[in-house]
Design an enzyme around this catalytic site. Structure first.
Site, mmCIF file in Angstrom:
data_model
loop_
_atom_site.group_PDB
_atom_site.id
_atom_site.type_symbol
_atom_site.label_atom_id
_atom_site.label_comp_id
_atom_site.label_asym_id
_atom_site.label_seq_id
_atom_site.Cartn_x
_atom_site.Cartn_y
_atom_site.Cartn_z
ATOM 1 N N GLU A 267 84.678 -93.997 -38.424
ATOM 2 C CA GLU A 267 84.668 -95.426 -38.782
ATOM 3 C C GLU A 267 84.713 -96.180 -37.468
ATOM 4 O OE1 GLU A 267 85.318 -98.994 -39.003
ATOM 5 O OE2 GLU A 267 87.406 -98.389 -39.303
ATOM 6 N N CYS A 301 87.521 -104.478 -36.910
ATOM 7 C CA CYS A 301 86.133 -104.034 -36.798
ATOM 8 C C CYS A 301 85.231 -104.689 -37.835
ATOM 9 C CB CYS A 301 86.056 -102.518 -36.887
ATOM 10 S SG CYS A 301 86.887 -101.818 -38.323
#
Length: 496
Positions: A267, A301
Site C-alpha cells: 500500500e 496517502c
C-alpha cells in the site's frame, strides 16, 4: 464526535517500551533510541532499539508458532483472542491517546476515529471474519477423464507475515495488518516506523500481559535501523510481506522479496485528485478540499492534493479555497479544535518546504501559506499552503509531498478532468463534486483509482477494501479482500 480530554501540550507518557518476541517482553539488543514530540521538538522518552539478531529471533518464533501449534486451524480461538485484545486495548484507550498525540503529532480529534479508536474497534470485525468465513467450499461432483470425484476448495493461512508500517497513522495501519492476519491464522512479525515506536510497543505489552494469544504468534520489534525491517523481505522463513509506505521503498521491498518468491502486499503513495464539476457548489467543494489537505498536516496517502476546478471558475475557486485554508491554521495537536498539527520530523518539514520552493521555481504562485507559522516557534509545523499557476506536469503536481500543500489546476470539462486525474503514476484515491448523477457516475467510472468520494462521502470503514491502482500498490487492505490477502487456496479431490 467526542472530543478527547487532553489539556496539556507537553505530554510525557510513561511507557514501557520493550520488544515482544516469542511471548516475552525484552529490551532491545541495541539499547534504546530517543523519541521526539514533533509539536515541541522535545525528547519525550526512549524506545527499545532492536537489532538484526532480535529480528532473527522474532522470525524464528513466528515460524515455530505457525508450524507447531494449532493457531492456524482453531478459528474460534483466534476470534476470541481478537476480541480479548480489542477489549484490553480499550481499557488503555486514554494512555494510547496521549501516546498517539505526543508521538505522532496527531490532532486530538482524529484519535476518536482513524488514529486510534476506529482501528481498535475494527478488531471485532476481524474476529467476525474468522468465525464466519467460508473456510471450505464444496464444488460438488465431477468426472474428469470419466473418473468420478468430489472436490473441495480449502482456504488456509499463508504462514508468517512480515508487516512493515509507517508513522503517519500507526494504529490504523498496524491493526489493518495485525487484525486480518491473525484472523486468517497467520503469525506475525511487526516492524513499526522508528518515528512512532511507542504506539506499537504498548500494544505488545498488552498482548503479552492481558491476552491469551500464544507465544510467537505476534512479535513486535521496534528499531531505529531500517535494515532490521528489510530482513523481513529477504528471510525465506517469512511467507508474505505486508508493507505500507512510499512507492520507492515498496519497489525495494518487492525486489528483495523476489528472491524467495514470497507474496507481497504493498500500500503505497498517492497524488489524488479532487474533481469539481461545473454544476457543483463551488464554495462547498473548495472548502472541503482545503479541509482535507490540511488534516493531520496532509500526512495521509489517500488525501486529495490536486484540486481540479472548471477553468471559467478558477479565480473563484482560488478565493474560496484560500478562505477555507486561512481558517485552518497549523496548531497544537492537543487542542480539540486543531485540524492541522505538525509534520512528523525536521526531515519531513524540510522535504515539504523544498517542494514549496520547487513549485515557485516552476512558475507557481503561493496563494496562502508557504512558510512556518509564527504562532508556533517550536515544533515541525508548516503553514497550510495553496499553490496555483502550475499545470499537471509540474513536479509539485506529480510527486507525493506528504504535507499540507494543495495544488489547484483548471480543467476544461469532465473528460479533461478525468484525463488530468489519470495523468499520474498513482491511483490511490480521489473525489468528485457535482450535481448531475450521470456525470458523477461517468467520472467515478473514468478515474483509475482504488477509492472515490462523491460529494463528501466517506469510504473509510472496516469492511471497505483499501488500496490503489498503478504505483499506489498491489492488493487490498481491510474488508474481506484484505483478509483474503493472508490466505492460500488449496483444491482437494477424493474419489466419489
Amino acid at each position: 464526535m467526542v472530543q478527547p480530554d487532553v489539556a496539556v501540550r507537553n505530554l510525557r507518557p510513561a511507557v514501557s517500551s520493550d520488544l515482544l518476541i516469542d511471548g516475552e517482553l525484552r529490551p532491545g539488543s541495541g539499547g534504546t533510541f530517543e523519541i521526539v514530540n514533533p509539536a515541541t521538538e522535545e525528547v519525550i522518552g526512549l524506545a527499545a532499539d532492536g537489532t538484526t539478531d532480535d529480528m532473527d529471533a522474532a522470525i524464528a518464533a513466528a515460524r515455530t508458532a505457525f508450524d507447531t501449534t494449532s493457531w492456524s486451524r482453531d478459528h474460534a480461538f483466534r476470534a476470541r483472542c481478537l476480541r480479548q485484545l480489542r477489549d484490553a486495548l480499550q481499557g488503555h484507550i486514554e494512555e494510547l491517546r496521549e501516546i498517539t498525540i505526543a508521538e505522532v503529532g496527531a490532532p486530538a480529534f482524529l484519535t476518536s476515529g482513524p488514529q486510534l479508536e476506529g482501528p481498535i474497534n475494527d478488531l471485532g470485525y476481524c474476529a467476525d471474519l474468522a468465525e464466519n468465513f467460508a473456510w471450505e467450499t464444496d464444488l460438488g461432483r465431477a468426472e474428469p477423464m470419466g473418473i468420478p470425484n468430489q472436490r473441495v476448495i480449502k482456504r488456509e493461512a499463508v504462514g508468517v507475515v512480515g508487516a512493515i508500517t509507517p508513522w503517519n497513522f500507526p494504529h490504523q495501519i498496524n491493526f489493518a495488518k495485525i487484525g486480518p492476519a491473525l484472523a486468517a491464522g497467520c503469525t506475525i512479525v511487526l516492524k513499526p516506523a522508528p518515528d512512532t515506536p511507542w504506539c506499537a510497543a504498548l500494544v505488545g505489552t498488552v498482548i503479552a500481559t492481558e491476552t491469551d494469544i500464544p507465544a510467537g504468534v505476534i512479535n513486535i520489534v521496534t528499531s531505529s535501523d531500517h535494515e532490521v525491517g528489510a530482513q523481513l523481505s529477504t528471510d525465506p522463513r517469512v511467507d508474505i510481506v505486508s508493507f505500507t509506505g512510499s512507492t520507492a521503498t515498496g519497489k525495494a521491498v518487492m525486489t528483495a522479496a523476489a528472491a524467495s518468491l514470497k507474496k507481497v502486499f504493498l500500500e503505497l503513495g498517492g497524488k489524488s485528485a479532487f474533481i469539481v464539476l461545473d454544476d457543483a457548489d463551488l464554495k462547498a467543494a473548495c472548502s472541503m478540499a482545503g479541509f482535507s489537505v490540511v488534516t493531520h498536516a496532509g500526512q495521509g496517502c489517500a488525501i486529495t492534493t490536486r484540486l481540479l476546478v472548471p477553468r471559467e471558475r478558477h479565480d473563484d475557486a482560488i478565493r474560496y479555497t484560500r478562505e477555507a485554508m486561512a481558517g485552518l491554521e497549523a496548531g497544537d495537536p492537543t487542542e480539540p479544535g486543531t485540524i492541522c498539527g505538525p509534520v512528523i520530523s525536521a526531515v519531513q518539514r524540510d522535504r515539504v518546504e523544498s517542494y514549496i520552493a520547487l513549485a515557485k521555481d516552476e512558475g507557481g504562485t503561493v496563494e496562502i501559506g508557504g512558510g512556518r507559522p509564527e504562532k508556533q516557534p517550536k515544533g515541525f509545523f508548516v503553514e497550510p499552503t495553496l499553490i496555483s499557476g502550475l499545470d499537471n506536469s509540474a513536479r509539485a503536481a506529480q510527486e507525493e509531498i506528504f504535507g499540507p500543500v494543495l495544488v489547484i489546476i483548471p480543467h476544461d470539462g469532465d473528460e479533461d478532468a478525468i484525463r488530468i486525474a489519470n495523468d499520474s503514476p498513482y491511483g490511490l484515491s480521489g473525489a468528485v463534486w457535482g450535481t448531475d448523477p450521470d456525470r458523477i457516475a461517468h467520472v467515478v467510472d473514468g478515474v483509475r483509482t482504488g477509492t472515490m468520494s462523491v460529494n463528501g462521502g466517506i469510504w473509510y470503514s472496516a469492511d471497505v477494501p483499501f488500496g490503489g491502482y498503478k504505483q499506489s500498490g498491489i492488493g487490498r487492505e481491510m474488508g474481506a479482500l484484505g483478509f483474503e490477502e493472508y490466505l492460500e487456496t488449496k483444491a482437494v479431490a477424493t474419489p466419489a
